[in-house]
Write an enzyme that holds these catalytic residues in place. Structure first.
Site, short mmCIF file in Angstrom:
data_model
loop_
_atom_site.label_atom_id
_atom_site.label_comp_id
_atom_site.label_asym_id
_atom_site.label_seq_id
_atom_site.Cartn_x
_atom_site.Cartn_y
_atom_site.Cartn_z
N ASP A 110 -7.66 3.28 2.12
CA ASP A 110 -7.97 1.88 2.43
C ASP A 110 -9.50 1.70 2.44
OD1 ASP A 110 -6.88 -0.68 2.82
OD2 ASP A 110 -7.31 -0.58 4.95
N ASP A 162 -4.46 5.90 -1.21
CA ASP A 162 -5.90 5.74 -0.98
C ASP A 162 -6.15 5.77 0.52
OD1 ASP A 162 -5.84 2.76 0.11
OD2 ASP A 162 -4.47 2.86 -1.58
N1 ADE Z 1 -1.07 -0.50 -1.27
C1 ADE Z 1 -1.70 0.62 -1.69
N2 ADE Z 1 -2.86 0.81 -1.02
C2 ADE Z 1 -2.95 -0.22 -0.14
C3 ADE Z 1 -3.91 -0.58 0.83
N3 ADE Z 1 -5.01 0.15 1.04
N4 ADE Z 1 -3.70 -1.72 1.56
C4 ADE Z 1 -2.59 -2.46 1.36
N5 ADE Z 1 -1.66 -2.17 0.44
C5 ADE Z 1 -1.83 -1.05 -0.29
#
Ligand code: ADE
Length: 275
Positions: free
Chosen positions: A215, A213
């Protein structure tokens, strides 16, 4: 010198069926029990040991992972190398979900974890350990993984800085933008203290990070949710498995004597004993 490769499976790779001749074994350590049984076996004839970081049922949240027991158990099992996988969020537009990032640096934003074996408690080894962290990840192991990814035509980044947050919550948009402004590549919840402890244990450690992703910094994309991260990991899990299956025999075909001796010397000479 023969090698044995520990593989710590992160979120989405809790119980991959990648080993031949599987044998499950319970371990105990001076630091408590690891996240699950260790599964030893072989990948293309090479001895490996598999451990699910969050337990095979994914029941242990990041703060509660017994990182010390996990690393100590892999060492007890005779591992020379530790390769881990970690789901993460991307902090850079060009690092797309589904890419692979071979981490080379970290920024530590954890707050609640024991990050040393040498903590002065009764069961701990004597002394204080000031382990150098200028190069936390094994350069030769990283290069070997990158070469393997290239040969498989997997889109990957040969280096990257991870910010490890305490979790279990994801980052706020302000935090996410701050981490991005620091120049970090990805964000996760587990690299610290795992890599620090592997160094203290004298093990060669590398991490295959899989962004799932963007974040929370990128307003045009949906901010990270568990659903989004898991779905993205599921879609890309075969890349990580292919990479592990390809890199393990490559590692076994190389001579690691110098690196293993260097890692052990670095670990032992970092301990200050009282006099
Ligand atoms: N694991 C997968 N995506 C994450 C994110 N955006 N922040 C922290 N851990 C994650």
């Amino acid at each position: 010198m023969s090698v044995k490769i520990g593989i710590i499976g992160g979120t989405g790779l809790d119980n991959p069926n990648i080993l031949d001749e599987r044998v499950e074994k319970e371990y105990d350590t001076p630091y408590g029990k690891p996240s699950d049984q260790l599964i030893s076996g072989k990948i293309k004839g090479v001895p490996c040991v598999l451990l699910a970081r969050h337990g095979r049922k994914h029941s242990i949240m990041p703060t509660n992972v017994n990182f010390r027991a996990n690393i100590d158990a892999l060492k007890q099992a005779g591992c020379t190398h530790v390769i881990v996988t970690t789901a993460c969020g991307s902090l850079q537009q060009h690092v797309e979900p589904g890419d692979i990032v071979i981490l080379d640096q970290f920024l530590d934003r954890t707050t609640k974890r024991t990050s040393t074996f040498y903590d002065g408690h009764q069961n701990s080894p004597a002394g204080v350990c000031h382990i150098p962290m200028s190069e936390p990840f094994c350069a030769k192991l990283r290069e070997t993984i990158s070469n393997s990814a290239s040969s498989l035509n997997l889109k990957h980044h040969r280096s990257g800085t991870v910010v490890t947050i305490e979790g279990p919550r994801f980052s706020s948009r302000a935090e996410s933008r701050l981490f991005k402004s620091w120049g970090a590549t990805v964000v996760n919840m587990t690299t610290v203290p795992e890599v620090c402890l592997a160094n203290e244990a004298g093990l060669l450690y590398a991490s295959i990070a899989l962004p799932t992703d963007y974040d929370a910094w990128l307003e045009t994309e949906q901010a990270v949710t568990v659903e989004l991260a898991l779905a993205a990991f599921k879609q890309n899990i075969n890349k990580v498995i292919d990479l592990l299956l390809d890199v393990v025999p490559r590692i076994a075909a190389m001579d690691w004597t110098e690196e293993i001796n260097e890692a052990k010397t670095k670990a032992s000479t970092s301990v200050m004993l009282s006099h």
